[in-house]
Design a protein around this motif. Structure first.
Motif, PDB file in Angstrom:
ATOM      1  N   HIS A 338      -6.153  23.355  -9.830  1.00 37.00           N
ATOM      2  CA  HIS A 338      -5.925  21.913  -9.802  1.00 37.00           C
ATOM      3  C   HIS A 338      -5.046  21.477  -8.631  1.00 37.00           C
ATOM      4  O   HIS A 338      -4.088  22.162  -8.274  1.00 37.00           O
ATOM      5  CB  HIS A 338      -5.287  21.467 -11.116  1.00 37.00           C
ATOM      6  N   THR A 339      -5.381  20.318  -8.072  1.00 35.60           N
ATOM      7  CA  THR A 339      -4.642  19.800  -6.924  1.00 35.60           C
ATOM      8  C   THR A 339      -3.878  18.513  -7.246  1.00 35.60           C
ATOM      9  O   THR A 339      -3.214  17.962  -6.377  1.00 35.60           O
ATOM     10  CB  THR A 339      -5.584  19.513  -5.739  1.00 35.60           C
ATOM     11  N   ARG A 340      -3.974  18.038  -8.482  1.00 32.96           N
ATOM     12  CA  ARG A 340      -3.245  16.849  -8.890  1.00 32.96           C
ATOM     13  C   ARG A 340      -2.460  17.152 -10.156  1.00 32.96           C
ATOM     14  O   ARG A 340      -2.925  17.869 -11.042  1.00 32.96           O
ATOM     15  CB  ARG A 340      -4.191  15.663  -9.156  1.00 32.96           C
ATOM     16  N   VAL A 341      -1.261  16.601 -10.249  1.00 32.10           N
ATOM     17  CA  VAL A 341      -0.405  16.871 -11.398  1.00 32.10           C
ATOM     18  C   VAL A 341      -1.058  16.424 -12.701  1.00 32.10           C
ATOM     19  O   VAL A 341      -1.014  17.143 -13.709  1.00 32.10           O
ATOM     20  CB  VAL A 341       0.962  16.179 -11.224  1.00 32.10           C
ATOM     21  N   ALA A 342      -1.672  15.256 -12.710  1.00 36.83           N
ATOM     22  CA  ALA A 342      -2.254  14.731 -13.948  1.00 36.83           C
ATOM     23  C   ALA A 342      -3.302  15.679 -14.513  1.00 36.83           C
ATOM     24  O   ALA A 342      -3.308  15.972 -15.718  1.00 36.83           O
ATOM     25  CB  ALA A 342      -2.858  13.351 -13.701  1.00 36.83           C
ATOM     26  N   THR A 343      -4.200  16.158 -13.654  1.00 42.54           N
ATOM     27  CA  THR A 343      -5.252  17.051 -14.145  1.00 42.54           C
ATOM     28  C   THR A 343      -4.689  18.420 -14.516  1.00 42.54           C
ATOM     29  O   THR A 343      -5.154  19.046 -15.478  1.00 42.54           O
ATOM     30  CB  THR A 343      -6.380  17.210 -13.107  1.00 42.54           C
ATOM     31  N   LEU A 344      -3.686  18.887 -13.788  1.00 42.00           N
ATOM     32  CA  LEU A 344      -3.061  20.163 -14.134  1.00 42.00           C
ATOM     33  C   LEU A 344      -2.391  20.051 -15.499  1.00 42.00           C
ATOM     34  O   LEU A 344      -2.577  20.930 -16.364  1.00 42.00           O
ATOM     35  CB  LEU A 344      -2.033  20.553 -13.072  1.00 42.00           C
ATOM     36  N   MET A 345      -1.621  19.014 -15.728  1.00 39.24           N
ATOM     37  CA  MET A 345      -0.945  18.847 -17.018  1.00 39.24           C
ATOM     38  C   MET A 345      -1.960  18.711 -18.150  1.00 39.24           C
ATOM     39  O   MET A 345      -1.792  19.316 -19.220  1.00 39.24           O
ATOM     40  CB  MET A 345      -0.020  17.630 -16.979  1.00 39.24           C
ATOM     41  N   GLN A 346      -3.014  17.937 -17.930  1.00 35.90           N
ATOM     42  CA  GLN A 346      -4.041  17.790 -18.964  1.00 35.90           C
ATOM     43  C   GLN A 346      -4.656  19.131 -19.315  1.00 35.90           C
ATOM     44  O   GLN A 346      -4.879  19.450 -20.493  1.00 35.90           O
ATOM     45  CB  GLN A 346      -5.125  16.816 -18.486  1.00 35.90           C
ATOM     46  N   SER A 347      -4.924  19.944 -18.298  1.00 35.74           N
ATOM     47  CA  SER A 347      -5.510  21.264 -18.515  1.00 35.74           C
ATOM     48  C   SER A 347      -4.550  22.181 -19.270  1.00 35.74           C
ATOM     49  O   SER A 347      -4.940  22.875 -20.211  1.00 35.74           O
ATOM     50  CB  SER A 347      -5.890  21.891 -17.176  1.00 35.74           C
ATOM     51  N   LEU A 348      -3.280  22.183 -18.857  1.00 34.74           N
ATOM     52  CA  LEU A 348      -2.284  23.033 -19.514  1.00 34.74           C
ATOM     53  C   LEU A 348      -2.150  22.671 -20.988  1.00 34.74           C
ATOM     54  O   LEU A 348      -2.106  23.556 -21.864  1.00 34.74           O
ATOM     55  CB  LEU A 348      -0.931  22.889 -18.822  1.00 34.74           C
ATOM     56  N   ILE A 349      -2.087  21.382 -21.274  1.00 38.71           N
ATOM     57  CA  ILE A 349      -1.905  20.921 -22.651  1.00 38.71           C
ATOM     58  C   ILE A 349      -3.137  21.240 -23.500  1.00 38.71           C
ATOM     59  O   ILE A 349      -3.019  21.796 -24.605  1.00 38.71           O
ATOM     60  CB  ILE A 349      -1.611  19.408 -22.668  1.00 38.71           C
ATOM     61  N   ALA A 350      -4.323  20.922 -22.994  1.00 36.33           N
ATOM     62  CA  ALA A 350      -5.549  21.142 -23.767  1.00 36.33           C
ATOM     63  C   ALA A 350      -5.797  22.625 -24.003  1.00 36.33           C
ATOM     64  O   ALA A 350      -6.171  23.039 -25.113  1.00 36.33           O
ATOM     65  CB  ALA A 350      -6.743  20.513 -23.043  1.00 36.33           C
ATOM     66  N   GLU A 351      -5.591  23.438 -22.985  1.00 40.20           N
ATOM     67  CA  GLU A 351      -5.853  24.867 -23.127  1.00 40.20           C
ATOM     68  C   GLU A 351      -4.841  25.524 -24.064  1.00 40.20           C
ATOM     69  O   GLU A 351      -5.205  26.388 -24.878  1.00 40.20           O
ATOM     70  CB  GLU A 351      -5.841  25.549 -21.763  1.00 40.20           C
ATOM     71  N   THR A 352      -3.581  25.131 -23.952  1.00 39.30           N
ATOM     72  CA  THR A 352      -2.575  25.681 -24.868  1.00 39.30           C
ATOM     73  C   THR A 352      -2.915  25.322 -26.308  1.00 39.30           C
ATOM     74  O   THR A 352      -2.848  26.168 -27.214  1.00 39.30           O
ATOM     75  CB  THR A 352      -1.165  25.162 -24.535  1.00 39.30           C
ATOM     76  N   ALA A 353      -3.294  24.077 -26.533  1.00 41.73           N
ATOM     77  CA  ALA A 353      -3.657  23.635 -27.880  1.00 41.73           C
ATOM     78  C   ALA A 353      -4.846  24.429 -28.415  1.00 41.73           C
ATOM     79  O   ALA A 353      -4.863  24.822 -29.590  1.00 41.73           O
ATOM     80  CB  ALA A 353      -3.980  22.141 -27.870  1.00 41.73           C
ATOM     81  N   ALA A 354      -5.823  24.684 -27.564  1.00 43.53           N
ATOM     82  CA  ALA A 354      -7.016  25.420 -27.998  1.00 43.53           C
ATOM     83  C   ALA A 354      -6.674  26.850 -28.396  1.00 43.53           C
ATOM     84  O   ALA A 354      -7.245  27.398 -29.349  1.00 43.53           O
ATOM     85  CB  ALA A 354      -8.059  25.421 -26.885  1.00 43.53           C
ATOM     86  N   VAL A 355      -5.726  27.459 -27.682  1.00 39.16           N
ATOM     87  CA  VAL A 355      -5.328  28.834 -27.994  1.00 39.16           C
ATOM     88  C   VAL A 355      -4.417  28.885 -29.213  1.00 39.16           C
ATOM     89  O   VAL A 355      -4.571  29.747 -30.092  1.00 39.16           O
ATOM     90  CB  VAL A 355      -4.618  29.484 -26.784  1.00 39.16           C
ATOM     91  N   MET A 356      -3.467  27.968 -29.273  1.00 36.52           N
ATOM     92  CA  MET A 356      -2.498  27.976 -30.365  1.00 36.52           C
ATOM     93  C   MET A 356      -3.092  27.468 -31.685  1.00 36.52           C
ATOM     94  O   MET A 356      -2.698  27.903 -32.763  1.00 36.52           O
ATOM     95  CB  MET A 356      -1.285  27.108 -29.994  1.00 36.52           C
ATOM     96  N   ASN A 357      -4.031  26.525 -31.580  1.00 37.42           N
ATOM     97  CA  ASN A 357      -4.643  25.943 -32.770  1.00 37.42           C
ATOM     98  C   ASN A 357      -6.160  25.950 -32.645  1.00 37.42           C
ATOM     99  O   ASN A 357      -6.784  24.900 -32.496  1.00 37.42           O
ATOM    100  CB  ASN A 357      -4.146  24.500 -32.978  1.00 37.42           C
ATOM    101  N   PRO A 358      -6.789  27.130 -32.668  1.00 39.86           N
ATOM    102  CA  PRO A 358      -8.244  27.209 -32.473  1.00 39.86           C
ATOM    103  C   PRO A 358      -8.979  26.402 -33.532  1.00 39.86           C
ATOM    104  O   PRO A 358      -8.639  26.424 -34.713  1.00 39.86           O
ATOM    105  CB  PRO A 358      -8.532  28.702 -32.618  1.00 39.86           C
ATOM    106  N   GLY A 359      -9.959  25.647 -33.059  1.00 37.13           N
ATOM    107  CA  GLY A 359     -10.777  24.863 -33.984  1.00 37.13           C
ATOM    108  C   GLY A 359     -10.211  23.500 -34.309  1.00 37.13           C
ATOM    109  O   GLY A 359     -10.846  22.686 -34.977  1.00 37.13           O
ATOM    110  N   LYS A 360      -8.968  23.205 -33.828  1.00 36.61           N
ATOM    111  CA  LYS A 360      -8.368  21.911 -34.083  1.00 36.61           C
ATOM    112  C   LYS A 360      -8.287  21.099 -32.814  1.00 36.61           C
ATOM    113  O   LYS A 360      -8.092  21.626 -31.732  1.00 36.61           O
ATOM    114  CB  LYS A 360      -6.948  22.076 -34.656  1.00 36.61           C
ATOM    115  N   GLN A 361      -8.411  19.811 -32.928  1.00 31.59           N
ATOM    116  CA  GLN A 361      -8.295  18.922 -31.779  1.00 31.59           C
ATOM    117  C   GLN A 361      -6.829  18.640 -31.489  1.00 31.59           C
ATOM    118  O   GLN A 361      -6.003  18.584 -32.409  1.00 31.59           O
ATOM    119  CB  GLN A 361      -9.033  17.605 -32.031  1.00 31.59           C
ATOM    120  N   GLN A 362      -6.534  18.463 -30.189  1.00 30.59           N
ATOM    121  CA  GLN A 362      -5.162  18.118 -29.798  1.00 30.59           C
ATOM    122  C   GLN A 362      -4.794  16.754 -30.343  1.00 30.59           C
ATOM    123  O   GLN A 362      -5.578  15.800 -30.243  1.00 30.59           O
ATOM    124  CB  GLN A 362      -5.055  18.117 -28.271  1.00 30.59           C
ATOM    125  N   ALA A 363      -3.633  16.659 -30.958  1.00 29.05           N
ATOM    126  CA  ALA A 363      -3.161  15.373 -31.491  1.00 29.05           C
ATOM    127  C   ALA A 363      -2.782  14.437 -30.383  1.00 29.05           C
ATOM    128  O   ALA A 363      -2.355  14.881 -29.323  1.00 29.05           O
ATOM    129  CB  ALA A 363      -1.976  15.608 -32.410  1.00 29.05           C
TER     130      ALA A 363
END
Length: 363
Positions: A338-363
């Motif tokens: 990623h080359t922009r902070v917004a997209t990097l942060m979105q990716s970090l948050i979504a991917e962490t949520a997917a790993v930590m809470n598999p099968g659940k959507q990010q709140a």
């Protein structure tokens, strides 16, 4: 939820993601505010700035974001001991670097003048402007400084490269300990033993510290994805500090060529070297770093080595001799996307949520 940790509650941030506070003007107000506005903790490395410059940077950050942010300083900001260097030392360094100055067809700089510490004046600014977080490397501030931070509500975070350093930081009463693994880009902020003897990996260091201290631990080094964040949290970290991935973003103060190289094949190769500053740090592998490995006795102490290298760095950039320029980078650089902070942060948050809470959507 995974993002509800002691650190997020303490700092008033949404996600346990801290941006590495880059020194040498690699930080920027735009980068800090973008990270903080996205729910993380932006950080500005201010150790090269004058007190007046720190006041101005802080004013700009406050204008750009109402969210918490971090100001970072170096407790030990020189290895000069105040006495400068001898002519013999300088001639030895000139001899080691003569081929590079000759190749670029530039004259040698004059012998650097003795360096005077700026830390006490800089830290007074931090106490005056009251950022949410004051982080520091290369040591522990005096007890009275930490006490003033507590009275003013400034949370403190000290960097540790070994378990012993973490224990010392906890004994001093810091609020957070940044476990800085040897994978990280930038300088190795060791302060109890030589940096070459303090090269524990991030995930080992996090586990060692977690077993021995109660202070919240921030994992730093080798983390650039949500999978890395999840791994750090699983091992007991309370938050992470991400460096190289934010350095590669357009909002950082890094030169365009630096950011481009972080996304190139060159990113596959990094190494630790003292050749460019006098202190051990990790950057993209260069010819100078390789050729001067094992010849550290020919280098000037920090930051006089940095001053000595300034004209060479400028000429090498102009002549596009990038194998003579140090570009900071961590070992994780080859997987950056990623080359922009917004997209990097979105990716970090979504991917962490997917790993930590598999099968659940990010709140």
């Amino acid at each position: 939820m995974w993002y509800n940790t002691k650190t997020t509650a303490m700092l008033g941030i949404s996600y346990p993601i801290m941006q590495g506070p880059f020194g040498g003007r690699l930080s920027s107000v735009e980068l800090v505010s973008a990270v903080s506005n996205a729910g993380g903790l932006g950080g500005y490395g201010a150790y090269t700035l004058s007190p007046e410059e720190i006041y101005e940077v802080d004013r700009q950050i406050k204008a750009a974001t109402p969210k918490p942010y971090n100001l970072n300083l170096w407790v030990s900001d020189h290895d000069d001991a105040g006495g400068g260097i001898t002519d013999e030392q300088y001639e030895q360094t000139k001899k080691a670097f003569k081929p590079y100055f000759d190749e670029l067809n530039i004259p040698f700089p004059e012998k650097p003048a003795p360096f005077k510490s700026r830390f006490e004046n800089q830290v007074q600014v931090v106490l005056d402007v009251c950022p949410k977080v004051f982080s520091f490397v290369f040591g522990i501030p005096a007890p009275d400084i930490l006490e003033q931070c507590r009275k003013k509500g400034i949370k403190t975070a000290g960097a540790a490269t070994t378990l012993d350093e973490a224990i010392a930081l906890e004994a001093a009463g810091v609020d957070m300990i940044i476990a800085s693994g040897f994978e990280a880009g930038g300088h190795r902020p060791s302060f109890l033993a030589p940096a070459e003897q303090s090269t524990t990996g991030t995930f080992v260091l996090v586990q060692l510290i977690r077993e021995k201290v109660k202070t919240p631990v921030i994992a730093a080094g080798g983390i650039a994805t949500g999978r890395g964040i999840a791994a750090a949290l699983h091992l007991g970290a309370d938050a992470v500090q991400v460096g190289t991935a934010f350095l590669a973003c357009d909002e950082s103060g890094a030169l365009p060529v630096h950011r481009q190289l972080l996304f190139s094949a060159a990113a596959k190769h990094t190494m630790l070297s003292r050749a460019f500053s006098g202190r051990l740090g990790r950057g993209l592998t260069t010819r100078i770093a390789k050729e001067l490995a094992g010849k550290e006795q020919q280098l000037l102490p920090f930051p006089l080595q940095t001053a000595f290298m300034l004209s060479l760095r400028k000429a090498a950039l102009v002549q596009q001799q990038h194998d003579m320029v140090l570009f900071w980078a961590g070992q994780i650089a080859p997987i950056l996307k990623h080359t922009r902070v917004a997209t990097l942060m979105q990716s970090l948050i979504a991917e962490t949520a997917a790993v930590m809470n598999p099968g659940k959507q990010q709140a």
